[in-house]
Write a protein that holds these residues in place. Structure first.
Motif, PDB file in Angstrom:
ATOM      1  N   HIS A 117       0.815  -1.233   0.000  1.00  0.00           N
ATOM      2  CA  HIS A 117       0.000   0.000   0.000  1.00  0.00           C
ATOM      3  C   HIS A 117       0.845   1.278   0.000  1.00  0.00           C
ATOM      4  N   TRP A 118       1.961   1.248  -0.686  1.00  0.00           N
ATOM      5  CA  TRP A 118       2.792   2.444  -0.791  1.00  0.00           C
ATOM      6  C   TRP A 118       2.316   3.382  -1.885  1.00  0.00           C
ATOM      7  N   LEU A 119       1.641   2.851  -2.889  1.00  0.00           N
ATOM      8  CA  LEU A 119       1.143   3.676  -3.982  1.00  0.00           C
ATOM      9  C   LEU A 119      -0.263   4.188  -3.687  1.00  0.00           C
ATOM     10  N   TRP A 120      -1.155   3.283  -3.374  1.00  0.00           N
ATOM     11  CA  TRP A 120      -2.526   3.646  -3.005  1.00  0.00           C
ATOM     12  C   TRP A 120      -2.808   3.068  -1.626  1.00  0.00           C
ATOM     13  N   ILE A 121      -3.051   3.939  -0.662  1.00  0.00           N
ATOM     14  CA  ILE A 121      -3.341   3.490   0.702  1.00  0.00           C
ATOM     15  C   ILE A 121      -4.710   2.834   0.755  1.00  0.00           C
ATOM     16  N   SER A 122      -5.690   3.473   0.102  1.00  0.00           N
ATOM     17  CA  SER A 122      -7.036   2.913   0.058  1.00  0.00           C
ATOM     18  C   SER A 122      -7.768   3.458  -1.159  1.00  0.00           C
ATOM     19  N   LEU A 123      -8.887   2.841  -1.455  1.00  0.00           N
ATOM     20  CA  LEU A 123      -9.744   3.277  -2.546  1.00  0.00           C
ATOM     21  C   LEU A 123     -11.147   3.450  -1.996  1.00  0.00           C
ATOM     22  N   LYS A 124     -11.814   4.514  -2.413  1.00  0.00           N
ATOM     23  CA  LYS A 124     -13.162   4.790  -1.937  1.00  0.00           C
ATOM     24  C   LYS A 124     -14.070   5.049  -3.129  1.00  0.00           C
ATOM     25  N   GLU A 125     -15.263   4.482  -3.074  1.00  0.00           N
ATOM     26  CA  GLU A 125     -16.262   4.729  -4.114  1.00  0.00           C
ATOM     27  C   GLU A 125     -16.845   6.126  -3.921  1.00  0.00           C
ATOM     28  N   THR A 126     -17.011   6.861  -5.021  1.00  0.00           N
ATOM     29  CA  THR A 126     -17.600   8.195  -4.959  1.00  0.00           C
ATOM     30  C   THR A 126     -18.755   8.283  -5.944  1.00  0.00           C
ATOM     31  N   GLU A 127     -19.620   9.226  -5.722  1.00  0.00           N
ATOM     32  CA  GLU A 127     -20.734   9.481  -6.630  1.00  0.00           C
ATOM     33  C   GLU A 127     -20.711  10.958  -6.959  1.00  0.00           C
ATOM     34  N   GLY A 128     -20.744  11.274  -8.243  1.00  0.00           N
ATOM     35  CA  GLY A 128     -20.672  12.670  -8.657  1.00  0.00           C
ATOM     36  C   GLY A 128     -21.617  12.979  -9.785  1.00  0.00           C
ATOM     37  N   TRP A 129     -21.422  14.133 -10.353  1.00  0.00           N
ATOM     38  CA  TRP A 129     -22.267  14.612 -11.439  1.00  0.00           C
ATOM     39  C   TRP A 129     -22.265  13.690 -12.641  1.00  0.00           C
ATOM     40  N   PHE A 130     -21.099  13.187 -12.980  1.00  0.00           N
ATOM     41  CA  PHE A 130     -20.950  12.364 -14.181  1.00  0.00           C
ATOM     42  C   PHE A 130     -21.027  10.877 -13.893  1.00  0.00           C
ATOM     43  N   GLY A 131     -21.503  10.498 -12.722  1.00  0.00           N
ATOM     44  CA  GLY A 131     -21.636   9.088 -12.372  1.00  0.00           C
ATOM     45  C   GLY A 131     -20.713   8.702 -11.237  1.00  0.00           C
TER      46      GLY A 131
END
Length: 144
Positions: A117-131
Motif C-alpha cells: 500500500h505504498w502507492l494507493w493506501i485505500s480506494l473509496k467509491e464516490t458518486e458525482g455529477w458524471f456518475g
C-alpha cells in the motif's frame, strides 16, 4: 451510465487512430509521436474501463493495467521533444535507461500495491455529477 467513460473511450479511439496514421510515416519524429499517442490511447481506454467497472477489484485491475501508460507518457513526450528539437543525439542508451527506471519501479509498485500500500493506501467509491467513480488515496510512493 457514466458519461465520462464514453468521453475517455472516444478520445482513446481517436488518439489510437492518429497514432496508427502517424506510425506509417517512418521517421524518428513521427515514430516518437506515434508511441506517445499509443500510450495516451491505452491510458484513456483503461481509465474508461475503470469508471464502469462494477467492483473495487475490477477497478484496481484496470488501474494497474493502465499504470504503465500513465508512467511512460511523460518519458515518451520527452523523447518526442528531443526529436522535434533535433537533440535526439543526446538520447543515449544509458540516458534512456536512466529515464525509464522510475516509471518501471512505479509499475512494479502498482502491480504489488496490495502487499505494501505504498502507492494507493485505500480506494473509496464516490458518486458525482458524471456518475460513480473511485477516489484513490495516495501513499508515499505516489509522491516520489
Amino acid at each position: 451510465m457514466n458519461y465520462f467513460s464514453i468521453v475517455l473511450q472516444t478520445t482513446g479511439i481517436i488518439v489510437l487512430t492518429f497514432g496508427v496514421i502517424i506510425w506509417n510515416r517512418k521517421s524518428p519524429l513521427s515514430r516518437s509521436l506515434a508511441l506517445l499517442a499509443f500510450a495516451l490511447a491505452i491510458w484513456s481506454i483503461t481509465d474508461s474501463f475503470l469508471y464502469v467497472s462494477p467492483s473495487l477489484k475490477h477497478k484496481i485491475y484496470w488501474a494497474v493495467i493502465g499504470y504503465p501508460s500513465s508512467q511512460f507518457s511523460p518519458i515518451l513526450l520527452f523523447f518526442f521533444f528531443f526529436n522535434f528539437t533535433g537533440l535526439e543525439k543526446l538520447l543515449t542508451r544509458k540516458r534512456i535507461i536512466l529515464l525509464c527506471i522510475l516509471p518501471a519501479i512505479s509499475m512494479v509498485m502498482a502491480a504489488t500495491n496490495s502487499w505494501h500500500h505504498w502507492l494507493w493506501i485505500s480506494l473509496k467509491e464516490t458518486e458525482g455529477w458524471f456518475g460513480s467513480g473511485t477516489l484513490f488515496v495516495h501513499g508515499p510512493w505516489f509522491w516520489v
